[in-house]
Design an enzyme around this catalytic site. Structure first.
Site, short mmCIF file in Angstrom:
data_model
loop_
_atom_site.label_atom_id
_atom_site.label_comp_id
_atom_site.label_asym_id
_atom_site.label_seq_id
_atom_site.Cartn_x
_atom_site.Cartn_y
_atom_site.Cartn_z
N HIS A 169 7.11 -7.19 -4.07
CA HIS A 169 7.20 -5.88 -4.73
C HIS A 169 8.67 -5.56 -5.04
O HIS A 169 8.98 -4.93 -6.05
CB HIS A 169 6.61 -4.77 -3.84
CG HIS A 169 5.10 -4.74 -3.85
ND1 HIS A 169 4.38 -3.62 -4.10
CD2 HIS A 169 4.20 -5.73 -3.65
CE1 HIS A 169 3.07 -3.90 -4.06
NE2 HIS A 169 2.95 -5.19 -3.77
N ASP A 176 7.30 2.66 -5.74
CA ASP A 176 6.19 1.71 -5.63
C ASP A 176 4.87 2.45 -5.40
O ASP A 176 4.82 3.52 -4.79
CB ASP A 176 6.46 0.76 -4.45
CG ASP A 176 5.51 -0.42 -4.45
OD1 ASP A 176 5.91 -1.48 -4.97
OD2 ASP A 176 4.37 -0.27 -3.96
#
Ligand code: UDP
Length: 502
Positions: A24, A127
């Site tokens: 990520h 995120d």
């Protein structure tokens, strides 16, 4: 008024908050760097270990005059009972540490919200795994963009399953019975066992995903590492299905990492922290590739999160050796398992010069773009898929966890640049499960991927076409380039509206 507008135009501050796992962090930092390349003042918030993975690139960008910096927040290791330095999720994270890391990240929420305020962010890009940030943004009166890791196709497929529960129509126990995914632009079939567990039956993760979707609907929109020519039908479909805005800004790896040092260091601790052995390993594998003919080497990698037990490694090793193709294999072995057969295997393939094993972290961007690479066996992690598309490589698909079975559908059935190894069961990322993929299946997929039959040649031609489209997408006037400029412009207008009290 015009001069006030110009003044505002030059001063938009965007803060990025990547999630604490390598796959990520990597694309989100690339997106942050792209914002900085286009005149935005960028701050990336990260704990020390996460920051060490990208600090050298940020330092280089900053020395080029771009306004980008990292704000490091201390991870509360002692408070959650973790040793110093354990703050991220990856293949080496012990299972009992996972909830503690999650707890530590939760403890940072207040401090991070305060930072958004003190550093006067005009927008936050966070995120998907930080749904709380949409409320923080609302309290500060600024927009939040959600970074959706993975393909837009996978998010569309998840939305389809969540909405229509088509797998519930299958009543038999046969693991081969398929359902189709309703409402998508293509007719696509899967088996219930290929679905993530949280989509099959509700569990704790289902609840987290609901919070994520709720936060997504309340965000300004979503950003993807993807591009219109790759999955435009799904980017359009997803906007309609979710009723949200989204921007595809990829391939971010190719766009942000044009410098060889960025490519070499991507996703690993700063070069100066690397041991001599690791540096030699990096250049060793590239030297080996340079000695090989074009398109002759098969690259095999399963990402940053997975380790295999010996029972599976044996099957892979035999399939590679039997394939007759040269190969480069990034091996991540489970701790405590007997690895002696692999040592023998490595000796053998070294002696025959047929294979190269990388133990640990591979400089994947440099490997994939090397002309010697002719195809890849991949677990369908989205970063690897995008990087392979950049490089114009067809893929043998071996999905394992997260949204990887959906990515396989996109590659094999929609884009037709993948050949399925034939994995039957989704599993949790830290559990291997029951299924050992046998060498015969692996060999069949490799033969098709690297072969010279019409199907293989066509698949590779399509992959090369997509690579050309990817390169166009990030050039001035290309789809992702245009999206990024429009997004930045929209953020500037929103700032102006805020200042003017609209
Ligand atoms: N990666 C790498 N070297 C490795 C393993 C992974 O550079 O040895 C990078 C790879 O290039 C990709 C990321 O780590 O950018 C892995 O992300 P992906 O989404 O493919 O899979 P995940 O790690 O989430 O399973």
């Amino acid at each position: 008024m015009e001069s006030a507008k110009e003044e505002v135009d030059t001063k938009i501050k965007v803060m990025f908050l990547p999630f604490a796992s390598t796959s990520h962090i990597i694309p989100m930092v690339d997106i942050a760097r792209l914002f900085a390349m286009h005149g935005v003042h960028v701050t990336i918030i990260a704990t020390p270990v996460a920051a060490s993975l990208f600090q050298s690139s940020v330092g280089r960008d900053s020395s080029l005059g771009r306004s980008i910096r990292t704000h490091v927040v201390k991870f509360p290791a002692a408070e959650v009972g973790l040793p110093v330095g354990v703050e991220t999720f990856n293949a080496d994270t012990a299972p009992d540490m996972l909830p503690k890391i999650a707890k530590g990240l939760n403890l940072l929420e207040k401090e991070i919200e305060k930072l958004f305020e003190e550093l006067e962010a005009d927008c936050i890009v966070t995120d998907m795994f930080y749904p709380w940030t949409v409320d923080a943004a609302a309290r500060l009166g600024i927009p939040r963009l959600i970074f959706l890791a993975g393909s837009c196709f996978a998010h569309s497929a998840q939305h389809s399953v969540k909405t229509y529960a088509p797998h519930k129509d299958i009543k038999s126990d046969s693991t081969d019975d398929k359902f189709s995914l309703p409402g998508l632009p293509h007719r696509l079939e899967m088996t219930p066992l290929q679905l993530p567990d949280w989509l099959r039956e509700p569990n704790g993760y289902t609840h987290l995903m609901e919070m994520i979707r709720d936060s997504e609907r309340r965000s300004l929109g979503s950003v993807f590492d993807s591009f219109y020519e790759l999955e435009g039908e799904y980017l359009d479909h997803y906007k309609k299905a979710m009723g949200t805005k989204s921007w595809s800004l990829g391939p971010v790896s190719m766009w942000a990492n044009q410098d060889a040092a960025d490519k070499a260091g991507r996703g690993q601790a700063k070069l100066e922290q690397k041991g001599k052995e690791e540096e030699e390993e990096d250049s060793g594998c590239l030297k080996w590739l340079h000695s090989k003919p074009e398109n002759s080497v098969l690259y095999v990698s399963f990402g940053s999160m997975s380790k295999f037990p010996s029972s599976q490694l044996v099957e892979i090793a035999q399939a590679l050796e039997d394939s007759g193709h040269d190969f480069m294999w990034v091996v991540k072995k489970k701790d405590g398992e007997d690895g002696s057969f692999l040592e023998e295997f490595e000796k053998r393939v070294k002696a025959s010069n047929k294979g190269y094993l990388i133990w640990g972290w591979a400089p994947q961007l440099l490997i994939l773009e090397n002309a010697a690479i002719g195809g890849i066996v991949t677990h369908c992690g989205w970063n690897t898929v995008m990087e392979s598309v950049n490089a114009g490589l067809a893929m043998a698909t071996w999905p394992m966890f997260a949204e990887q079975f959906f990515n396989e559908k996109l590659l094999v059935d929609v884009l037709k640049i993948g050949v399925a190894v034939g994995v039957k069961e989704w599993r949790k990322w830290q559990e291997f499960g029951e299924e050992v993929v046998k060498k015969g299946k692996i060999a069949k997929a490799i033969a098709l991927l690297m072969g010279n039959g019409e199907e293989s040649v066509e698949m590779r031609r399509r992959a090369r076409e997509l690579s050309d489209a990817a390169k166009r997408a990030i050039k001035f006037g290309g789809s992702s380039h245009t999206n990024l400029l429009q997004l930045i412009q929209e953020l500037k207008s929103l700032k102006l509206d805020r200042i003017n009290g609209k």
